[in-house]
Design a protein around this motif. Sequence first.
Motif, short mmCIF file in Angstrom:
data_model
loop_
_atom_site.label_atom_id
_atom_site.label_comp_id
_atom_site.label_asym_id
_atom_site.label_seq_id
_atom_site.Cartn_x
_atom_site.Cartn_y
_atom_site.Cartn_z
N LYS A 33 0.74 -1.18 0.00
CA LYS A 33 0.06 0.04 0.05
C LYS A 33 0.96 1.26 0.05
O LYS A 33 0.45 2.23 -0.54
CB LYS A 33 -0.99 0.07 1.33
CG LYS A 33 -1.95 1.26 1.37
CD LYS A 33 -3.05 1.11 2.53
CE LYS A 33 -3.72 2.35 2.52
NZ LYS A 33 -4.94 2.04 3.48
N LYS A 34 2.04 1.21 0.74
CA LYS A 34 3.05 2.49 0.86
C LYS A 34 3.54 2.46 -0.49
O LYS A 34 3.38 3.85 -1.01
CB LYS A 34 3.96 2.05 2.01
CG LYS A 34 4.78 3.52 2.14
CD LYS A 34 5.65 3.33 3.39
CE LYS A 34 6.61 4.34 3.52
NZ LYS A 34 7.53 4.18 4.77
N ILE A 35 4.01 1.40 -1.12
CA ILE A 35 4.66 1.76 -2.41
C ILE A 35 3.69 2.17 -3.32
O ILE A 35 4.04 2.90 -4.37
CB ILE A 35 5.30 0.47 -2.68
CG1 ILE A 35 6.47 0.12 -1.87
CG2 ILE A 35 5.94 0.44 -4.23
CD1 ILE A 35 7.35 -1.38 -1.80
N ASN A 36 2.52 1.48 -3.31
CA ASN A 36 1.41 2.35 -4.30
C ASN A 36 1.36 3.52 -4.11
O ASN A 36 1.13 4.17 -5.33
CB ASN A 36 0.19 1.24 -3.73
CG ASN A 36 -0.41 0.56 -4.77
OD1 ASN A 36 -0.49 0.83 -6.28
ND2 ASN A 36 -0.54 -0.61 -4.62
N GLN A 37 1.27 4.12 -3.17
CA GLN A 37 1.12 5.50 -3.07
C GLN A 37 2.46 6.63 -3.43
O GLN A 37 2.40 7.59 -3.69
CB GLN A 37 1.03 5.97 -1.54
CG GLN A 37 -0.43 5.31 -1.10
CD GLN A 37 -1.92 5.62 -1.77
OE1 GLN A 37 -1.66 6.63 -2.40
NE2 GLN A 37 -2.66 4.71 -2.03
N GLN A 38 3.70 5.66 -3.73
CA GLN A 38 4.91 6.54 -3.75
C GLN A 38 5.15 6.42 -5.13
O GLN A 38 6.01 7.19 -5.71
CB GLN A 38 5.97 5.98 -2.84
CG GLN A 38 5.75 6.04 -1.43
CD GLN A 38 6.61 5.41 -0.66
OE1 GLN A 38 7.36 4.63 -0.95
NE2 GLN A 38 6.97 5.99 0.59
N VAL A 39 4.74 5.40 -6.01
CA VAL A 39 5.30 5.15 -7.40
C VAL A 39 4.02 5.27 -8.30
O VAL A 39 2.88 5.38 -8.08
CB VAL A 39 5.86 3.78 -7.61
CG1 VAL A 39 7.19 3.67 -6.60
CG2 VAL A 39 5.07 2.79 -7.35
N THR A 40 4.46 5.41 -9.72
CA THR A 40 3.51 5.55 -10.96
C THR A 40 3.94 4.60 -11.68
O THR A 40 5.32 4.50 -12.25
CB THR A 40 3.56 6.94 -11.40
OG1 THR A 40 3.12 7.94 -10.30
CG2 THR A 40 2.79 7.24 -12.62
N VAL A 41 2.93 3.74 -12.29
CA VAL A 41 3.13 2.75 -13.17
C VAL A 41 2.21 2.96 -14.56
O VAL A 41 0.83 3.19 -14.24
CB VAL A 41 3.09 1.45 -12.88
CG1 VAL A 41 3.08 0.38 -14.13
CG2 VAL A 41 4.07 0.97 -11.83
N PHE A 44 -1.83 2.12 -14.96
CA PHE A 44 -2.43 1.83 -13.81
C PHE A 44 -2.81 3.26 -13.01
O PHE A 44 -1.90 3.91 -13.00
CB PHE A 44 -1.77 0.74 -12.82
CG PHE A 44 -1.35 -0.66 -13.30
CD1 PHE A 44 -2.51 -1.49 -13.42
CD2 PHE A 44 -0.24 -0.74 -14.32
CE1 PHE A 44 -2.49 -2.74 -13.83
CE2 PHE A 44 -0.23 -2.17 -14.41
CZ PHE A 44 -0.98 -3.12 -14.26
N ARG A 45 -4.01 3.30 -12.32
CA ARG A 45 -4.27 4.35 -11.57
C ARG A 45 -3.39 4.33 -10.28
O ARG A 45 -3.08 3.32 -9.75
CB ARG A 45 -5.74 4.42 -11.22
CG ARG A 45 -6.59 4.90 -12.20
CD ARG A 45 -8.02 4.89 -11.92
NE ARG A 45 -8.62 3.85 -11.39
CZ ARG A 45 -9.67 3.70 -10.53
NH1 ARG A 45 -10.07 4.74 -10.07
NH2 ARG A 45 -9.87 2.69 -10.16
N LYS A 46 -3.02 5.53 -9.88
CA LYS A 46 -1.99 5.68 -8.47
C LYS A 46 -2.80 4.99 -7.33
O LYS A 46 -4.00 5.37 -7.21
CB LYS A 46 -1.88 6.99 -8.14
CG LYS A 46 -0.52 7.19 -7.14
CD LYS A 46 -0.33 8.71 -7.02
CE LYS A 46 0.88 8.96 -6.17
NZ LYS A 46 2.12 8.84 -6.95
N GLY A 47 -2.22 4.10 -6.58
CA GLY A 47 -3.08 3.36 -5.64
C GLY A 47 -3.47 2.06 -5.90
O GLY A 47 -4.07 1.40 -5.02
#
Length: 466
Positions: A33-41, A44-47
Amino acid sequence: MKSAVETLNPTRVRLTVEVPFEELKDSLDAAYKKINQQVTVKGFRKGKIPARVIDQRFGRGAVLEEAVNDALPKLYTEAVNEAELNPLGQPEVDITELKDGETLAFTAEVDIRPEIQIPDYSGIEVTVDAVEVTDEDVEKSVEQLRERFASTNPVERAAAEGDVVTIDLEAKVDGEVLPDGVAEGVSYTIGSGELLDGIDEAVTGLEAGGEATFTSQLKGGSAEGKDAEVTVKVTAVAARELPELDDDFAQMASEFDTLDELKADSRKRLENMKQYDQATQAQERVLDELLKLAEVPIPEKLLEDEVKTRKHNLEHHQLGQMGLDLAKYLEIQGKTEEEFDAETKEQAVKGIKTQFILDELVNKEKLNVNQEELTEHLMRRAQSSGMSPDQFAQAVVEGGQVPMLVGEVARGKALAVVVEAAKVVDTNGEVVDLEDEEDEAEATEAAAETAEAATEGEAAEEKNEA
């Protein structure tokens, strides 16, 4: 989770902990969850990035590292509680095994409170100064009061010791007037020693309008420590006149009608002061005897931190306020740095021992601190800090320092128990009954102050345990 404790020495243990991987699930979820909030791919939507994509793009190792960092504090605390340890300071953690999907293993070395056997303190006997107030003591006290009511009257004669002179000053170093070396209209009592060395000799014998030049080492300012050529000009001379010691003076300076009543009150106040000093002396000497009786292992890291704390407080707080550095302080004290370090370590050892023993006594005697005792202690601490009780209380609450204050009072109560059991005699061979001299609340607060003085600077453990 499995954990085991290995005792390395009386004040240090090593915890060995093994954790099944499934117990890391919450931490793994939090890591994703933390990494999801910090990176962009892209795509995919952020998070909303799936875990498998994070593993592919950023590596499973990054996720495991984040999860382990999240889980370790909780796992360590759980192991400490399970082993019923009293840790001091932060642990040194080493991850010994991390198998993805299988297990996490780590060790944690930490200092602990040693187990202390409270010695039989009922046989402690100490000698303290006798409470004796002489006629000379009373006369000196009344004379100090008389000095406060002295008046000054201008005189047309040469200045003499005890006179109050109004002076102008100018200080030069290497022939240049210092930016902060000029002062006008300074009031100075000859012989008080409150200004520069040599000024008494320079102004004595001068009348208004006279001036003299002398050399003096500057005690402060931009040229502190340097020799300066100081010119002093006397602009006025006034003689100090003391009031007559009679009943009129007693009525003017106090609530009493006669000089005899004033002297009797001075004697009583001096007796009370000496009794308080005697009680404090008894507490200090009883504490010293208690420390001699008890075996107290000292954690090396705690001692190291305590020595650093004491040196830091001295250099950056006490000496800083006086405009001194450590080198100058040692020069004034006539000590080498090695002697200073040895003394600081000795004081730190005593502080740690005092806290350990008195805390153990608190537990053994099941001593509690009530609201009235805590409030009284808070009031005293506020007074010594220069803050109002409300301001001090707010700072204590906001800083999470209430447990620290409770501990100080509890240690005071523990010391009071030991003092009560000890035999105290004065230098005349008379048994001193401290209970006759102060009520229980005063005795507890005085003992708290004594214990606090012994542990002063002992901040390392407080901060690490918070």
